[in-house]
Design a protein around this motif. Structure first.
Motif, PDB file in Angstrom:
ATOM      1  N   ILE A   1      26.996  10.542 -13.336  1.00  0.00           N
ATOM      2  CA  ILE A   1      27.616   9.663 -12.342  1.00  0.00           C
ATOM      3  C   ILE A   1      27.748   8.252 -12.920  1.00  0.00           C
ATOM      4  O   ILE A   1      28.820   7.649 -12.898  1.00  0.00           O
ATOM      5  CB  ILE A   1      26.762   9.637 -11.051  1.00  0.00           C
ATOM      6  CG1 ILE A   1      26.787  11.025 -10.394  1.00  0.00           C
ATOM      7  CG2 ILE A   1      27.262   8.567 -10.098  1.00  0.00           C
ATOM      8  CD1 ILE A   1      25.766  11.202  -9.287  1.00  0.00           C
ATOM      9  N   LEU A   2      26.652   7.764 -13.494  1.00  0.00           N
ATOM     10  CA  LEU A   2      26.668   6.417 -14.050  1.00  0.00           C
ATOM     11  C   LEU A   2      27.573   6.335 -15.280  1.00  0.00           C
ATOM     12  O   LEU A   2      28.316   5.370 -15.461  1.00  0.00           O
ATOM     13  CB  LEU A   2      25.240   6.003 -14.418  1.00  0.00           C
ATOM     14  CG  LEU A   2      25.075   4.573 -14.909  1.00  0.00           C
ATOM     15  CD1 LEU A   2      25.545   3.585 -13.857  1.00  0.00           C
ATOM     16  CD2 LEU A   2      23.622   4.298 -15.257  1.00  0.00           C
TER      17      LEU A   2
ATOM     18  N   GLN B   1      30.232   8.007 -15.887  1.00  0.00           N
ATOM     19  CA  GLN B   1      31.623   7.939 -15.476  1.00  0.00           C
ATOM     20  C   GLN B   1      31.975   6.559 -14.943  1.00  0.00           C
ATOM     21  O   GLN B   1      33.037   6.021 -15.221  1.00  0.00           O
ATOM     22  CB  GLN B   1      31.879   9.025 -14.428  1.00  0.00           C
ATOM     23  CG  GLN B   1      33.330   9.172 -14.043  1.00  0.00           C
ATOM     24  CD  GLN B   1      34.210   9.438 -15.245  1.00  0.00           C
ATOM     25  OE1 GLN B   1      33.722   9.911 -16.275  1.00  0.00           O
ATOM     26  NE2 GLN B   1      35.474   9.091 -15.150  1.00  0.00           N
ATOM     27  N   GLU B   2      31.034   5.986 -14.212  1.00  0.00           N
ATOM     28  CA  GLU B   2      31.257   4.652 -13.674  1.00  0.00           C
ATOM     29  C   GLU B   2      31.460   3.639 -14.814  1.00  0.00           C
ATOM     30  O   GLU B   2      32.372   2.815 -14.796  1.00  0.00           O
ATOM     31  CB  GLU B   2      30.023   4.249 -12.860  1.00  0.00           C
ATOM     32  CG  GLU B   2      30.324   3.653 -11.514  1.00  0.00           C
ATOM     33  CD  GLU B   2      29.036   3.329 -10.774  1.00  0.00           C
ATOM     34  OE1 GLU B   2      28.721   2.149 -10.654  1.00  0.00           O
ATOM     35  OE2 GLU B   2      28.332   4.284 -10.351  1.00  0.00           O
TER      36      GLU B   2
ATOM     37  N   ASN C   1      34.712   4.204 -16.794  1.00  0.00           N
ATOM     38  CA  ASN C   1      35.882   3.723 -16.053  1.00  0.00           C
ATOM     39  C   ASN C   1      36.046   2.205 -16.164  1.00  0.00           C
ATOM     40  O   ASN C   1      37.165   1.709 -16.251  1.00  0.00           O
ATOM     41  CB  ASN C   1      35.784   4.130 -14.581  1.00  0.00           C
ATOM     42  CG  ASN C   1      36.106   5.600 -14.394  1.00  0.00           C
ATOM     43  OD1 ASN C   1      36.676   6.237 -15.290  1.00  0.00           O
ATOM     44  ND2 ASN C   1      35.729   6.168 -13.270  1.00  0.00           N
ATOM     45  N   VAL C   2      34.921   1.497 -16.169  1.00  0.00           N
ATOM     46  CA  VAL C   2      35.001   0.046 -16.308  1.00  0.00           C
ATOM     47  C   VAL C   2      35.673  -0.304 -17.638  1.00  0.00           C
ATOM     48  O   VAL C   2      36.560  -1.154 -17.704  1.00  0.00           O
ATOM     49  CB  VAL C   2      33.592  -0.585 -16.238  1.00  0.00           C
ATOM     50  CG1 VAL C   2      33.639  -2.059 -16.636  1.00  0.00           C
ATOM     51  CG2 VAL C   2      33.010  -0.431 -14.841  1.00  0.00           C
TER      52      VAL C   2
ATOM     53  N   LYS D   1      30.395  -5.336 -12.836  1.00  0.00           N
ATOM     54  CA  LYS D   1      30.944  -4.133 -12.197  1.00  0.00           C
ATOM     55  C   LYS D   1      29.844  -3.111 -11.938  1.00  0.00           C
ATOM     56  O   LYS D   1      29.889  -2.376 -10.971  1.00  0.00           O
ATOM     57  CB  LYS D   1      32.013  -3.502 -13.092  1.00  0.00           C
ATOM     58  CG  LYS D   1      33.229  -4.383 -13.247  1.00  0.00           C
ATOM     59  CD  LYS D   1      34.425  -3.829 -12.520  1.00  0.00           C
ATOM     60  CE  LYS D   1      35.631  -4.676 -12.845  1.00  0.00           C
ATOM     61  NZ  LYS D   1      36.751  -4.436 -11.975  1.00  0.00           N
ATOM     62  N   ILE D   2      28.881  -3.040 -12.823  1.00  0.00           N
ATOM     63  CA  ILE D   2      27.857  -1.998 -12.691  1.00  0.00           C
ATOM     64  C   ILE D   2      26.705  -2.455 -11.796  1.00  0.00           C
ATOM     65  O   ILE D   2      26.189  -1.689 -10.998  1.00  0.00           O
ATOM     66  CB  ILE D   2      27.332  -1.574 -14.082  1.00  0.00           C
ATOM     67  CG1 ILE D   2      28.463  -0.944 -14.903  1.00  0.00           C
ATOM     68  CG2 ILE D   2      26.153  -0.609 -13.975  1.00  0.00           C
ATOM     69  CD1 ILE D   2      29.085   0.306 -14.297  1.00  0.00           C
TER      70      ILE D   2
ATOM     71  N   GLU E   1      26.839  10.451  -5.234  1.00  0.00           N
ATOM     72  CA  GLU E   1      27.722   9.318  -5.496  1.00  0.00           C
ATOM     73  C   GLU E   1      29.146   9.792  -5.296  1.00  0.00           C
ATOM     74  O   GLU E   1      29.576  10.757  -5.887  1.00  0.00           O
ATOM     75  CB  GLU E   1      27.503   8.791  -6.913  1.00  0.00           C
ATOM     76  CG  GLU E   1      28.044   7.415  -7.120  1.00  0.00           C
ATOM     77  CD  GLU E   1      27.035   6.319  -6.765  1.00  0.00           C
ATOM     78  OE1 GLU E   1      27.358   5.167  -7.004  1.00  0.00           O
ATOM     79  OE2 GLU E   1      25.951   6.635  -6.260  1.00  0.00           O
TER      80      GLU E   1
ATOM     81  N   LYS F   1      31.733   7.834  -5.735  1.00  0.00           N
ATOM     82  CA  LYS F   1      32.628   6.869  -6.390  1.00  0.00           C
ATOM     83  C   LYS F   1      33.470   7.493  -7.500  1.00  0.00           C
ATOM     84  O   LYS F   1      34.313   6.831  -8.061  1.00  0.00           O
ATOM     85  CB  LYS F   1      31.793   5.743  -6.997  1.00  0.00           C
ATOM     86  CG  LYS F   1      31.498   4.623  -6.019  1.00  0.00           C
ATOM     87  CD  LYS F   1      30.979   3.434  -6.796  1.00  0.00           C
ATOM     88  CE  LYS F   1      30.240   2.450  -5.915  1.00  0.00           C
ATOM     89  NZ  LYS F   1      29.366   1.601  -6.718  1.00  0.00           N
ATOM     90  N   LEU F   2      33.192   8.744  -7.868  1.00  0.00           N
ATOM     91  CA  LEU F   2      33.839   9.309  -9.050  1.00  0.00           C
ATOM     92  C   LEU F   2      35.343   9.408  -8.891  1.00  0.00           C
ATOM     93  O   LEU F   2      35.831   9.800  -7.877  1.00  0.00           O
ATOM     94  CB  LEU F   2      33.252  10.689  -9.333  1.00  0.00           C
ATOM     95  CG  LEU F   2      31.813  10.666  -9.799  1.00  0.00           C
ATOM     96  CD1 LEU F   2      31.336  12.066 -10.099  1.00  0.00           C
ATOM     97  CD2 LEU F   2      31.667   9.812 -11.053  1.00  0.00           C
TER      98      LEU F   2
END
Ligand SMILES: [Zn+2]
Lengths: 335, 666
Positions: A105-106, A108-109, A112-113, A228-229, A332, A334-335
């Motif tokens: 999850i992290l 991918q987050e 993406n940033v 962002k994170i 999460e 947010k993906l």
């Protein structure tokens, strides 16, 4: 029966019907083939010729009106139609749905940033050679910095990469700068498996090579990343550090999220937590790759470390024990 | 390293409280790992980066603090070796260095009439605070000098060594018993200090037991030398002997410090052990080459930092760091002091400027000026990962080391670790399943009723290198509920999941076949084929050690994705309602359902969906017989089917099925 009396009775009965069946009986009584209204209509023949059209209009109007009222009442009754009692407190039938791993999850987050910032994602082998993992990265065998990365060797002389930086070299071999890449993946170091270490871990490295890239660009890129994170109000700080493949080098620290900078046991009273290492690509590396006229910066993010800070997890082993009680907590979307 | 606050204040005035000093050190890149505040002192545990050997000493740290806080050093180690020592023929000594590469300089002094006793508190307390055990005044003084000025010294008992010191390579197979009492075998890559008979110390690493200082020593030889960092590092690594001495030598000790360190120790030995220097101090290389210059450009460094640092500011920083500017401002050269061996190129000087102006003062910017030529990889892997939770699986991650017995079961050539962390897990995983099996069992043992986990990761073999795999395991039972009874997970649960995964990945052309993989139980497992290539297997795992039934699947991810049709074909939606017909047939128990399903499909002219809605075994059906009930949904894209058309299809179906030995159930 008089027409106005009929109208009054019909409207009252429609109004007082409590179920669809009763309403249907009312309908049949007043509007059915053998009903009052039809009878009255049929009695039209008893009237003088000149009164007949008017009377017909009045009866039809009433008929239409009653039909409308019945229809309306029917809809209202259907809406309030009662069903047998059910225990709505019973648990629902639930499908089995799992979760992605918190590190995914992290990951991918984070990815993406950087994709938004114009980076590309590149992968490479986990089994590497001395050359790609160390020598090409300005860390010859006798370099004391090798102690910072205790290495797993294979019986055939190759090794398990201690960082994903070999991907940077492999990419520079294939593509001339300018370029911006992120190389994520699993890395290995001989470390005990304890709350703060793991022999295998996930790293996300970044490389940006162009003409006149500066430390200001490095700091700017990582500032966007941390905000962002960890959130827009995150306070960050760059402190000098040392890595053989960067010069100058820095560590990015963020304000300790546990004590908000006051100082606690997690941050050892520093009020800040070391988050990642970075720096300007050592000129020897770019020179060896044939691009002495370029500058660049690189950074390495330890995914577990970021996850521990972000999710307030105090034991790195939890990521590798696959306990469902742990994994279930990471929903999460947010993906 | 550990250092105490009070010792530092002896060298430089510090206006900062310990916490603030720690913060300042952090900002200089000298990370304070721990700060221990005691009654009237504070102890700093520092993590010194490998490029800064000069900071592994009180002197070096004081120099850095003084530079940052604009102070002058209060103390200077500038002792002279006394010239007027007694000439005494009795104490002869010769020193030979075989190679200047191995040992650039060696200073030996003989000190006589020493009195061995405990150190005075000023020495022993400081040593203890800095983490070194106090032994006796002689050993302690060498350690004290090491801590204070950063240069390792060694003391030999003069009477226990021959009158000749030779710095040479060890002979292969030569041995020495170290101070720690261990016998070490040497090779010709180790430098040793030897007398005319045998090695008396491993150069820069550790002394020998026999030649060491003891309670009875009266005369000592004090060594202050510079050894090849690479070789010291090599020896220390090979012998697994990391000492305060090797730690400093391998990081390049300060060759300019040798004489001062000697003189300081001689002074302390006189002060605290009553030792007298006798004979001539031997120095193999009195003026070593320590001169080093680095080209510098104000403009280039500013471009690298992304900040306009004024020339005066740069000059001021250089001055504080004892970096002397030579030549004109357009092409200046910077003379580097011998204690800053880490500064080799202009970028190193850029870091010094950055450190002293503070990284906080470099304003962060973002914006790119060029297009990026590299394309994005790895999207598919994430796409696969995202499907699995919707099928009820939690994602697992495992450390990719497993027992080599797994590779034996699989008959694969594993990649073996030379230095495994866990001796039983000595190979890189050749399959993702073993770790998932362990995780399943741990979860079942901790009370979970149904465990479904998956992992995406690489496996490693000598034949195929690295392959990205997806594996999943499923075990336990569907727990009882108010709407359904509990039932154990079985093969068909997994098969349904596999087929759904294939559907979600848009893989249409595939086949199932028998499974020969030894990790699986043959009677309850199938293999997946795409374009005649085996992608992997799924089914009941055959491991006897499992004890519980665990169902597993492992597919090669790249091969699996190769079967995925990228483009979605839209076939319209049927507007005409299908007609449903149920059909029960009786067949031999051992015959596979699929043959009959395919037969129905072949027999029907119209479009058809076939569902198996019941399997029935009972004496009424017949011995060794079973009854299957199919539900057929017949339809046509352009019209509603007539009764005649349906009957025709059904007749064909019955005809075809009876050819296969099936008859209609009454
Ligand atoms: Zn804190």
């Amino acid at each position: 029966m008089k027409l106005n009396e009929l109208e009054k009775n019909a409207k009252k009965e429609i109004e007082q019907s409590v179920c669809v069946d009763e309403l249907e009986k009312v309908r049949i009584r007043y509007l059915g083939r053998k009903c009052e209204l039809t009878r009255i209509l049929h009695s039209i023949g008893d009237l003088p010729m000149e009164e007949r059209p008017k009377f017909g209009r009045v009866v039809n109007k009433l008929k239409n009106e009653l039909e409308g009222l019945i229809e309306k009442k029917k809809r209202a009754l259907e809406k309030s139609k009662t069903l047998p009692w059910a225990d709505l407190s019973l648990p629902g039938r639930r499908p089995f749905i799992g979760n992605l791993h918190p590190l995914t999850i992290l990951y991918q987050e984070i990815i993406n940033v950087f994709i938004e910032m114009g980076f590309s994602i590149v992968f490479g082998p986990e089994i590497e050679t001395e050359y790609y993992n160390f020598t090409a990265l300005n860390t010859p065998p006798d370099h004391p910095a090798r102690d910072m990365q205790d290495t797993f060797y294979l019986k055939d002389g190759r090794l398990l990469r201690t960082q994903t930086s070999p991907v940077q070299i492999r990419t520079l071999e294939k593509h001339a700068p300018p370029l911006r890449i992120i190389s994520p993946g699993r890395c290995y170091r001989v470390d005990t498996f304890d709350p703060l270490h793991s022999p295998a871990f996930m790293q996300i490295e970044g490389l940006w090579v162009d003409r006149d890239v500066s430390m200001a660009d490095l700091f700017g890129t990582l500032k966007i990343f941390t905000r962002k994170i960890f959130g827009e109000e995150t306070i960050i700080e760059f402190l000098p550090s040392y890595f053989p493949f960067t010069e100058p080098s820095a560590d990015l620290w963020i304000q300790c999220p546990f004590c908000r900078g006051i100082g606690c046991t997690v941050c050892k009273k520093k009020g800040r937590i070391e988050t990642l290492g970075c720096g300007m690509v050592h000129p020897n590396i770019l020179k060896n790759m044939g691009y002495p006229e370029f500058t660049g910066f690189a950074f390495g993010i330890g995914l577990e470390r970021i996850a521990m800070i972000k999710y307030n997890i105090n034991d790195m082993r939890l990521f590798y024990q696959n306990d469902l009680k742990f994994l279930r907590q990471f929903n999460e979307s947010k993906l | 390293m550990r250092v105490n606050y009070n010792w530092l204040t002896e060298w430089v005035d510090i206006d900062l409280e310990p916490y603030d000093l720690a913060d300042m050190l952090d900002h200089l890149g000298i990370e304070v790992e721990e700060l221990d505040i005691t009654a009237n002192d504070a102890i700093f545990t520092l993590e010194i980066t490998p490029n800064r050997p000069d900071l592994i000493s009180v002197q070096g740290l004081a120099r850095e603090i003084a530079a940052k806080t604009d102070k002058k050093l209060k103390k200077v180690i500038d002792y002279q070796i006394p010239e007027e020592h007694a000439q005494n023929k009795e104490f002869a000594l010769a020193v030979t260095t075989e190679s200047k590469e191995d040992c650039a300089r060696y200073i030996a002094s003989i000190i006589h009439e020493i009195e061995i006793r405990p150190s005075p508190p000023i020495i022993s307390e400081r040593l203890e605070k800095c983490g070194i055990r106090s032994i006796n005044n002689i050993i302690d003084i060498t350690n004290y000098v090491l801590l204070e000025v950063g240069h390792p010294l060694h003391a030999f008992d003069y009477n226990k060594i021959g009158k000749e010191i030779i710095v040479r390579r060890a002979k292969n197979g030569e041995t020495i018993k170290t101070l720690e009492g261990e016998e070490k075998e040497l090779t010709n890559l180790d430098i040793v200090i030897a007398d005319n008979k045998k090695p008396i110390a491993i150069a820069g690493v550790i002394g020998g037991e026999e030649s060491g200082v003891s309670e009875t020593s009266r005369t000592i030889v004090l060594e202050s030398a510079y050894f090849n960092p690479t070789l010291v590092r090599y020896t220390s690594k090979r012998l697994k002997l990391s000492t305060e001495s090797s730690y400093r030598f391998e990081r390049k000790a300060d060759i300019g410090m040798l004489k001062n360190a000697s003189a300081y120790a001689i002074y302390l030995l006189k002060e605290y052990a009553n030792g007298k220097l006798v004979g001539k101090v031997i120095d193999t290389n009195p003026s070593p080459y320590i001169h080093k210059e680095v080209s510098f450009s104000y403009e280039k460094v500013n471009r690298l930092l992304g900040k306009d640092v004024k020339k005066e500011e740069v000059d001021r920083i250089f001055n504080k760091l004892s970096l002397q500017k030579r030549g004109n401002d357009n092409h200046p050269k910077i003379l580097i002091p011998s204690f800053r061996r880490d500064i080799e190129i202009m970028e190193d000087l850029a870091e010094e400027i950055g450190r002293f102006i503070g990284y906080d003062n470099i304003e962060a910017t973002f914006g790119y000026r060029s297009e990026n030529p590299i394309s994005l990889e790895g999207k598919e892997i994430l796409a696969v990962k995202k499907i699995m939770p919707s099928l009820g699986f939690y994602e697992a991650m495992n450390i990719p080391f497993i027992e080599c017995s797994w590779a034996e079961i699989q008959d694969k050539n594993p990649i073996e670790l030379k230095n495994p962390l866990w001796s039983d897990k000595s190979i890189l995983r050749t399959t993702l399943l073993p770790s998932l099996i362990s995780s399943i069992k741990r979860n079942l043992n901790s009370g979970e009723e149904r465990v479904a986990i998956f992992e995406v990761g690489r496996i490693f073999t000598l034949d195929d290198g690295e392959e990205e795999m997806i594996a999943a395991t499923l075990a336990g039972e569907i727990p009882p509920n108010w709407y359904e009874e509990k039932h154990p997970i079985d093969f068909y649960d997994l098969k349904g999941i596999v087929v759904t995964l294939l559907e979600k990945l848009n893989i249409q052309e595939y086949k199932f076949s028998g499974c020969k993989d030894s990790l699986f139980k043959e009677e309850r497992a199938l293999s997946l084929l795409i374009n005649t290539e085996t992608i992997g297997c799924f089914g009941l795992l055959s491991q006897d050690v499992c004890k519980v039934d665990i169902y597993g699947v492992e597919f090669n991810l790249q091969k699996l994705l190769s079967g995925s049709t990228k483009r979605i074909k839209f076939g319209g939606t049927y507007r005409y309602p299908p007609v449903k017909r149920d059909l029960s047939i009786v067949i031999d128990e051992g015959k596979p359902y699929e043959d009959f399903k395919n037969a129905i499909k072949d027999a029907v002219v119209n479009d058809v969906q076939i569902e198996l809605i019941d399997i029935y075994k009972n004496s009424s059906v017949g011995k060794n017989k079973k009854s299957l009930t199919f539900r057929l949904e017949l339809y046509h894209p352009e019209k509603t089917l007539t009764d005649e058309e349906i009957e025709e299809d059904m007749e064909n179906v019955i005809k075809k099925l009876s050819k296969l030995g099936a008859h209609l159930r009454k």
